[in-house]
Design a protein around this motif. Structure first.
Motif, mmCIF file in Angstrom:
data_model
loop_
_atom_site.group_PDB
_atom_site.id
_atom_site.type_symbol
_atom_site.label_atom_id
_atom_site.label_comp_id
_atom_site.label_asym_id
_atom_site.label_seq_id
_atom_site.Cartn_x
_atom_site.Cartn_y
_atom_site.Cartn_z
ATOM 1 N N PRO A 1 92.279 -30.079 2.531
ATOM 2 C CA PRO A 1 90.929 -30.754 2.337
ATOM 3 C C PRO A 1 90.988 -31.815 1.065
ATOM 4 N N PHE A 2 90.145 -32.546 0.979
ATOM 5 C CA PHE A 2 89.755 -33.357 -0.129
ATOM 6 C C PHE A 2 88.855 -32.814 -0.838
ATOM 7 N N ILE A 3 89.331 -32.035 -2.111
ATOM 8 C CA ILE A 3 88.753 -31.488 -2.941
ATOM 9 C C ILE A 3 88.460 -32.151 -4.012
ATOM 10 N N LEU A 4 87.060 -32.347 -4.633
ATOM 11 C CA LEU A 4 86.723 -33.437 -5.534
ATOM 12 C C LEU A 4 86.641 -32.770 -6.862
ATOM 13 N N THR A 5 87.143 -31.667 -7.200
ATOM 14 C CA THR A 5 87.159 -31.039 -8.570
ATOM 15 C C THR A 5 88.171 -31.585 -9.098
ATOM 16 N N PRO A 6 87.840 -32.141 -10.353
ATOM 17 C CA PRO A 6 88.779 -32.643 -11.384
ATOM 18 C C PRO A 6 89.518 -31.433 -11.961
ATOM 19 N N LEU A 7 90.729 -31.468 -11.894
ATOM 20 C CA LEU A 7 91.527 -30.099 -12.375
ATOM 21 C C LEU A 7 91.927 -30.153 -13.759
ATOM 22 N N THR A 8 91.985 -29.213 -14.401
ATOM 23 C CA THR A 8 92.760 -29.034 -15.634
ATOM 24 C C THR A 8 94.260 -29.434 -15.504
ATOM 25 N N PRO A 9 94.990 -29.596 -16.710
ATOM 26 C CA PRO A 9 96.488 -29.849 -16.288
ATOM 27 C C PRO A 9 96.987 -28.539 -15.910
ATOM 28 N N GLU A 10 96.674 -27.295 -16.105
ATOM 29 C CA GLU A 10 97.382 -26.183 -15.800
ATOM 30 C C GLU A 10 96.960 -26.094 -14.322
ATOM 31 N N GLN A 11 95.669 -26.179 -13.772
ATOM 32 C CA GLN A 11 95.365 -26.174 -12.477
ATOM 33 C C GLN A 11 96.202 -27.118 -11.584
ATOM 34 N N SER A 12 96.087 -28.479 -12.113
ATOM 35 C CA SER A 12 97.022 -29.334 -11.178
ATOM 36 C C SER A 12 98.331 -28.927 -11.298
ATOM 37 N N GLN A 13 99.015 -28.555 -12.272
ATOM 38 C CA GLN A 13 100.269 -28.220 -12.027
ATOM 39 C C GLN A 13 100.633 -26.966 -11.196
ATOM 40 N N ALA A 14 99.805 -26.306 -10.616
ATOM 41 C CA ALA A 14 99.925 -25.392 -9.500
ATOM 42 C C ALA A 14 99.506 -26.010 -8.345
ATOM 43 N N LYS A 15 99.245 -27.259 -8.186
ATOM 44 C CA LYS A 15 99.099 -27.952 -6.865
ATOM 45 C C LYS A 15 100.316 -28.743 -6.417
ATOM 46 N N PHE A 16 101.385 -28.777 -7.254
ATOM 47 C CA PHE A 16 102.609 -29.517 -6.732
ATOM 48 C C PHE A 16 103.247 -28.899 -5.582
ATOM 49 N N ILE A 17 103.722 -29.422 -4.672
ATOM 50 C CA ILE A 17 104.443 -28.963 -3.524
ATOM 51 C C ILE A 17 105.911 -29.516 -3.807
ATOM 52 N N ILE A 18 106.986 -28.845 -4.119
ATOM 53 C CA ILE A 18 108.348 -29.388 -4.493
ATOM 54 C C ILE A 18 109.123 -28.442 -3.665
ATOM 55 N N PRO A 19 110.563 -29.049 -3.495
ATOM 56 C CA PRO A 19 111.405 -28.186 -3.094
ATOM 57 C C PRO A 19 111.832 -27.003 -3.927
ATOM 58 N N GLU A 20 112.405 -25.777 -3.427
ATOM 59 C CA GLU A 20 112.662 -24.610 -4.141
ATOM 60 C C GLU A 20 113.621 -24.969 -5.008
ATOM 61 N N ILE B 1 97.444 -33.749 1.318
ATOM 62 C CA ILE B 1 96.076 -33.796 1.066
ATOM 63 C C ILE B 1 95.583 -34.856 1.927
ATOM 64 N N GLN B 2 94.221 -34.854 2.495
ATOM 65 C CA GLN B 2 93.592 -35.854 3.073
ATOM 66 C C GLN B 2 93.303 -37.081 2.016
ATOM 67 N N ASN B 3 93.642 -38.271 2.650
ATOM 68 C CA ASN B 3 93.547 -39.377 1.762
ATOM 69 C C ASN B 3 92.440 -40.389 2.370
ATOM 70 N N PRO B 4 91.162 -40.138 2.083
ATOM 71 C CA PRO B 4 90.282 -41.088 2.777
ATOM 72 C C PRO B 4 89.983 -42.243 2.113
ATOM 73 N N ASP B 5 90.429 -42.208 0.725
ATOM 74 C CA ASP B 5 90.203 -43.645 -0.008
ATOM 75 C C ASP B 5 91.433 -44.452 0.054
ATOM 76 N N VAL B 6 91.385 -44.993 1.372
ATOM 77 C CA VAL B 6 92.522 -46.015 1.503
ATOM 78 C C VAL B 6 92.218 -47.366 1.693
ATOM 79 N N GLN B 7 92.672 -48.302 0.659
ATOM 80 C CA GLN B 7 92.081 -49.622 0.802
ATOM 81 C C GLN B 7 92.408 -50.446 1.973
ATOM 82 N N GLY B 8 93.218 -50.029 2.690
ATOM 83 C CA GLY B 8 93.677 -50.671 4.104
ATOM 84 C C GLY B 8 92.615 -50.233 5.349
#
Length: 763
Positions: A54-73, A293-300
Motif C-alpha cells: 500500500p501507499f504508506i505516507l510515512t517519511p522514512l529515516t535512511p535506515e528504515q528506507s534501506q530496509a524497504k528495497f527489494i533486490i535480487p539475492e 508499491i501503489q503509485n497513485p501520483d501519476v501525472q498521466g
C-alpha cells in the motif's frame, strides 16, 4: 513541439526534477497509510498482477528506507550520504581522488505551485569519506547561491558546472583546501537565457571515450582545450532529456522521459545524425514497469495506472548508466540501468547487438532489478563508482514533477493535495549497491601524480578508472608517455583489448596518433579496436588521403557489423570518389541489413541539415530567423514527445504533428494551443497526458517554434479558407491572441476549434 506534449512534464529531465524534497521529521506529515484505488479496478482482471504494498505516507529515516528495497539475492543497499548532509540531490561527480561533488536542486517544486523555484539558493556540496568506511563523513558547501545546478564534470582540480536557465558553463576551484570554491572562471559562454521549463533543459556533460564532452537537449558537444570548452555543432541535434551515459566503446545512451521513452540515441553517435528504430526495445515487454508499491501520483492519470494502482508504463525514465564497475557480479557489466521514480523502481536491461543494430531487453519478467516500498524513493541518477559499485541518487521526496504540471485542477494536483505530498521535501540519499563476496575497490589517487603512473589504470577492470586516467593524462598534456602509449595501443606492451582501446584514444586526445599506430589497430583481433581505428581515421578521410581511404576499404568484408557500420558512418558523407565507392559497396554487399541502410539515410539527412538554409530562400531574413530558431527549440524540447520527424513516437505519448489537422490549419489554433494548452481526445484518440501551457515563454519564442513546425511538417504555406497562409507565425500574431484570450486559464479541447479546423479526412 515540446510544449505540445504535456507529457514533457514527465520528461526524464522532469524526472530529475521530479525528485521531490522531503523536509526533515519535524516537518513531515503525520504517519498515514492509504490504499490507493482506481475507479476502473472492478472492471479489470487482477489475478496475474503482482501483489504490491500500500501507499504508506510515512517519511522514512535512511535506515528504515534501506530496509524497504527489494533486490535480487546476494545484493544489498548501503547508505553513502543522506539529509541533513545533502538535500535535493540530482547529480554527482567524483574527482580523481574520489571526492564527491553533489548538485542540489534545493528549490525544485517545494510546493505544488512551484513557489520560489528560481530563487538563487541551491548549492553544490563537496563530500569526503575520510576514514574509508564507504560512508561520507565530511561535507562543505563548495558553491552556494546557484539556480538549480544541473551538470557537473571534474577536470583535474576544477569542477565544471552548468545551472538552469543558462547555456554558460563555469569552472570552480578551491585553491586553499578549505572545501569551498574560491576561483570561478567561464569556460563556455553564450550570454543568453536558455529557454524552456527547467525539465526541458540540458543534462550530462560527460567526457566520452572519444574525448568529446556530450550533453543532452542542445545540439552541441565540446572538446576541453587549454582550460576551455571548445564547441562543436551537432547538425541534426542532440537527443534525450535527463540522463546520459556511454558504454565501454563510446556508444552514447540517451532517454526521453517526456516521450515515455526509456532509451534513445544509442544506434549512432549524434555527430552522424539521428537514427531510431521502433523495435529497438519492445513496447509490449519493455515499456511496462513493475512497481512493488501503489503509485497513485501519476501525472498521466488513469490511463497510466493499473487496477492495483501501480504505474503501467515508463513515464519519467531518467538518470541511466551502463554498469562498468568491477565489484558486482560480472553478468551485470555492460547492462543498461535506468530509473523510473514514479514507479519507485530501477530497470536493468541487456544491451544486445544483432547485425550491428542495438536492442534493449529487460533482464526480468514482470519485475524489476531494484524496487522500493518507500513511497518517497525517487531515483534520479545512477553511476558506476570509483570503488566498482553502482551508485543511486535518491531525491526521496513527495512531488516528482515540475510545477507547470501540478497546477490546480490537474489530475496530479488532486493526488498531491489529497496525500499531502508537497509536505515531504528537503531530503535526499545516495545509495551504493553492493554484493556478497565482493569488497569495495580501494580509493583512487589520480591527482597530483605523474602521467606515467596513470598508464596502468588505462587497463583497469573498472571503467571509472580507465576513463579518469585517460582524461587526466590528456589534461596534463605530458607527452613523455607517448612512447609507452604507442606500445600499449599496438599490443607490444601487455594490455587487454580495453586497455589498448583507451591507449588509442589517449593518444588521440594528446594529438599523437599516427598512421603507424592506426594501421596496427585496423588489424587488431578485437572488432571494437578495428571500429575505433576507423573512427579515428576521419581526419585522413577529410584530407582526401586516397591511400588511407583504400586501406579502410579493405575492411568492407569484415565479419563484424559494427566495423561495417563505422566504415559507412566515417565514409558515407565524404565527397571523395573512393570513399563513395566503398560506401556504396558496403550497401550492395549487405542489401538486407536494416542497420546499414538506415545509417546511410541518417548520414544523408545529416548532410542536408548542414545546408538547411537552402530551403529557406523564399523567406525574408527575419522569417528565416524565426524558423531556424524554432528548429533548435523543437529539436531540444518537442522532438522527445512528437518525434524528430513529427510523426510521433512508438509509445504514442503525444500526437503526431506531421499531417495533424490542428497544425495544417489557421495559425490561430496553434497559437492558442501553445498559449493555454490542449486536453482531451484529438480526432477520437486519447493520449496519456495533456499539453501544458507555454504562455510563460515570449511571443517570439512561441512564434519561432510554431513557424518551424508549420514550415517543416506542412510546407511554406497552407490553405486556409479560400486563400493561403504563410507557415511563418509572427510575434505580433501571438501577442494579439494572447491579449484576446487573456482571461483564459484552462487548457482548450480540440472541439473549441471546430469552426477553424478543416474537415477530417473521409475513410
Amino acid at each position: 513541439m515540446k510544449s505540445i506534449n504535456l507529457k514533457y512534464s514527465v520528461l526524464a529531465f522532469a524526472v530529475v526534477i521530479y525528485a521531490c524534497s522531503v523536509k526533515v521529521a519535524t516537518k513531515s506529515p503525520v504517519a498515514t497509510t492509504v490504499a490507493a484505488t482506481s475507479p476502473s479496478q472492478t472492471s479489470q482482471p487482477t489475478d496475474s498482477l503482482p501483489t504490491v504494498a500500500p501507499f504508506i505516507l510515512t517519511p522514512l529515516t535512511p535506515e528504515q528506507s534501506q530496509a524497504k528495497f527489494i533486490i535480487p539475492e546476494g545484493y544489498h543497499m548501503e547508505l553513502v550520504a543522506s539529509e541533513p548532509m545533502i538535500t535535493e540531490p540530482v547529480a554527482i561527480a567524483w574527482d580523481g581522488n574520489a571526492k564527491m561533488y553533489v548538485a542540489q536542486m534545493e528549490t525544485y517544486t517545494q510546493d505544488a505551485d512551484g513557489t520560489g523555484t528560481k530563487d538563487k539558493i541551491s548549492r553544490v556540496m563537496l563530500l569526503e569519506d575520510t576514514d574509508n568506511d564507504g560512508k561520507m563523513d565530511k561535507s562543505s558547501v563548495f558553491i552556494k547561491e546557484m539556480v538549480l545546478p544541473r551538470m557537473l564534470l571534474c577536470v583535474n582540480h576544477e569542477l565544471l558546472v552548468n545551472e538552469t536557465d543558462t547555456y554558460d558553463i563555469y569552472s570552480y576551484k578551491d585553491t586553499n583546501g578549505d572545501g569551498v570554491s574560491d576561483v570561478k572562471k567561464a569556460v563556455y559562454t553564450v550570454g543568453k537565457v536558455a529557454p524552456g521549463n527547467l525539465e526541458h533543459q540540458r543534462s550530462g556533460l560527460v567526457w566520452n571515450l572519444d574525448n568529446y564532452i556530450y550533453q543532452t537537449v542542445d545540439p552541441i558537444r565540446f572538446r576541453y582545450v587549454n582550460g576551455m570548452l571548445r564547441p562543436d555543432s551537432l547538425h541534426s541535434g542532440s537527443n534525450g532529456q535527463w540522463g546520459l551515459t556511454f558504454d565501454n566503446y563510446g556508444r552514447l545512451f540517451f532517454s526521453r522521459g517526456g516521450g515515455e521513452n526509456a532509451g534513445s540515441g544509442f544506434q549512432i553517435n549524434p555527430k552522424y545524425g539521428q537514427l531510431e528504430f521502433a523495435d529497438a526495445y519492445s513496447e509490449e515487454t519493455f515499456s511496462p514497469v513493475w512497481s512493488s508499491i501503489q503509485n497513485p501520483d501519476v501525472q498521466g492519470g488513469l490511463p497510466r495506472v493499473r487496477p492495483d494502482s501501480t504505474l503501467n508504463h515508463f513515464t519519467s525514465a531518467n538518470g541511466q548508466s551502463i554498469f562498468r564497475g568491477d565489484r558486482l557480479p560480472a553478468d551485470l557489466v555492460g547492462d543498461y540501468i535506468i530509473n523510473e521514480p514514479v514507479a519507485r523502481i530501477i530497470r536493468r536491461a541487456k544491451v544486445v547487438n544483432r547485425d550491428g543494430k542495438t536492442y534493449l531487453e529487460n533482464v526480468y519478467n514482470h519485475k524489476e532489478f531494484i524496487a522500493s516500498t518507500d513511497a518517497f524513493f525517487r531515483p534520479v541518477n545512477t553511476y558506476s563508482g570509483p570503488d566498482g559499485c553502482l551508485y543511486i541518487i535518491d531525491m526521496n521526496r513527495g512531488i516528482i514533477q515540475e510545477s507547470n504540471w501540478t497546477q490546480k485542477g490537474s489530475y496530479l494536483r488532486k493526488k498531491i493535495d489529497y496525500y499531502g505530498l508537497a509536505k515531504v521535501n528537503q531530503r535526499g540519499r545516495i545509495w551504493r549497491l553492493v554484493h556478497d563476496g565482493y569488497k569495495r575497490g580501494h580509493k583512487p589517487a589520480l591527482l597530483d601524480v605523474p602521467a606515467a603512473s596513470l598508464l596502468t589504470y588505462l587497463d583497469h577492470p573498472n571503467g571509472w578508472w580507465r576513463d579518469n586516467a585517460q582524461k587526466q593524462i590528456i589534461v596534463l598534456g605530458d607527452k613523455s608517455v607517448v612512447p609507452d602509449l604507442k606500445l600499449m595501443a599496438t599490443g607490444k606492451k601487455n594490455a587487454s583489448a580495453l586497455g589498448r582501446l583507451h591507449a588509442l584514444w589517449t593518444l588521440e586526445g594528446l594529438t599523437e596518433l599516427n598512421k603507424e599506430v592506426l594501421d596496427v589497430a585496423l588489424n587488431d583481433t578485437d572488432p571494437q579496436i578495428r571500429r575505433a581505428a576507423i573512427w579515428m581515421s576521419e581526419p585522413y578521410i577529410k584530407q582526401n588521403d586516397n591511400q588511407w581511404i583504400e586501406k579502410l576499404g579493405k575492411l568492407t568484408a569484415d565479419a563484424n557489423y559494427d566495423v561495417k557500420t563505422q566504415l559507412l558512418l566515417s565514409l558515407g558523407s565524404s565527397k571523395n570518389e573512393s570513399a563513395k565507392a566503398i560506401a556504396q559497396g558496403i550497401l550492395a554487399q549487405n542489401p538486407t541489413n536494416q542497420m546499414l541502410a538506415s545509417v546511410k539515410k541518417s548520414i544523408d539527412k545529416n548532410e542536408d541539415a548542414k545546408i538547411y538554409g537552402a530551403k529557406l530562400a523564399g523567406f525574408t531574413p527575419a522569417e528565416r530567423k524565426l524558423i531556424t530558431n524554432g528548429s533548435e527549440i523543437y529539436k531540444s524540447m518537442c522532438s522527445p514527445c512528437h518525434g524528430g520527424d513529427g510523426n510521433g513516437l512508438p509509445t504514442k505519448a503525444a500526437p503526431a504533428l506531421r499531417g495533424a489537422r490542428h497544425v495544417n490549419a489557421d495559425k490561430e489554433i496553434a497559437i492558442r494551443i501553445l498559449l493555454h494548452g490542449l486536453k482531451g481526445p484529438i480526432d477520437g484518440k486519447t493520449y496519456p497526458s495533456e499539453m501544458a501551457s507555454m504562455k510563460d515563454n515570449s511571443d517570439e519564442w512561441i512564434a519561432s517554434v510554431l513557424s518551424y513546425i508549420r514550415y517543416e511538417f506542412v510546407g511554406t504555406s497552407m490553405r486556409v479558407g479560400k486563400g493561403r497562409q504563410s507557415a511563418v507565425v509572427q510575434p505580433a500574431d501571438v501577442k494579439a491572441f494572447r491579449d484576446q484570450y487573456s482571461a483564459v486559464n484552462t487548457a482548450w479541447t480540440i472541439d473549441a476549434f471546430d469552426s477553424l479546423l478543416p474537415a477530417p479526412p473521409k475513410n
